[in-house]
Design a protein around this motif. Sequence first.
Motif, short mmCIF file in Angstrom:
data_model
loop_
_atom_site.label_atom_id
_atom_site.label_comp_id
_atom_site.label_asym_id
_atom_site.label_seq_id
_atom_site.Cartn_x
_atom_site.Cartn_y
_atom_site.Cartn_z
N ARG A 1 -6.79 10.02 -6.32
CA ARG A 1 -6.29 8.94 -6.17
C ARG A 1 -6.80 8.47 -5.12
N ILE A 2 -7.39 6.93 -5.63
CA ILE A 2 -8.39 6.36 -4.50
C ILE A 2 -7.24 5.26 -3.67
N ASN A 3 -7.13 5.28 -2.37
CA ASN A 3 -6.43 4.34 -1.83
C ASN A 3 -6.99 3.29 -1.35
N ALA A 4 -8.50 3.22 -1.06
CA ALA A 4 -9.36 2.19 -0.85
C ALA A 4 -10.78 2.31 -0.74
N THR B 1 0.89 -1.03 0.05
CA THR B 1 -0.09 0.09 0.00
C THR B 1 1.00 1.26 -0.12
N LYS B 2 2.04 1.06 0.65
CA LYS B 2 2.86 2.28 0.79
C LYS B 2 3.57 2.62 -0.88
N ASN B 3 3.90 1.49 -1.31
CA ASN B 3 4.44 1.59 -2.94
C ASN B 3 3.33 2.17 -3.70
N TYR B 4 2.09 1.72 -3.57
CA TYR B 4 0.86 2.36 -4.36
C TYR B 4 0.88 3.98 -4.12
N ARG B 5 0.91 4.26 -2.81
CA ARG B 5 0.66 5.72 -2.49
C ARG B 5 1.65 6.59 -3.01
N GLN B 6 2.85 5.80 -3.05
CA GLN B 6 4.20 6.60 -3.75
C GLN B 6 4.38 6.74 -5.15
N PRO C 1 4.14 7.87 -8.88
CA PRO C 1 4.03 9.18 -9.33
C PRO C 1 2.53 9.42 -9.97
N ALA C 2 2.03 10.52 -9.87
CA ALA C 2 0.64 10.80 -10.40
C ALA C 2 0.68 10.43 -11.62
N THR C 3 -0.71 9.77 -11.90
CA THR C 3 -1.10 9.34 -13.29
C THR C 3 -1.54 10.64 -14.17
#
Length: 141
Positions: free
Chosen positions: A47-50, A29-34, A36-38
């Motif tokens: 960006r949705i995290n969950a 989840t950290k990798n995902y949050r970090q 770069p912006a799409t």
Amino acid sequence: MAQHATDPLPGFDPNAGTPIDPATAEQWTKNYRQQPATEAELTGAKRINAYYFSNQLLDDIKQQAGCVGLRFYMGLDKPKAEENKQPEYQLLVVGVDKNGYDIVPRPAAGEQPATDDGIVGDGSSKCPSVCDPTSPLQTGA
């Protein structure tokens, strides 16, 4: 449930899924949050995290005849220009039968579905805005 092909989809495992180590989940989840912006995020998409779905919706889908599991689809809501809204990512959930086929309404030769069988779930609560600030999956270092 509408009859689908009787042969399982190649590679489909009705028992797919396994628990993972919490530390691995935190890292993923950290990798995902970090990341770069799409392109969509650069133009205003959030960006949705969950995504959160109620037990009631998931139970309604799981209790459909022949349902052995759930499949989640990613979607992108693209509002009409006159709505003055940014696109928003969506997570859709459907039931899956023992052969790997989605339990969803299927189109007939015309425009109308051949069957109304199947529930396509949406309407999740998204993080951000509704997040668990104490979850290591949200705040993991």
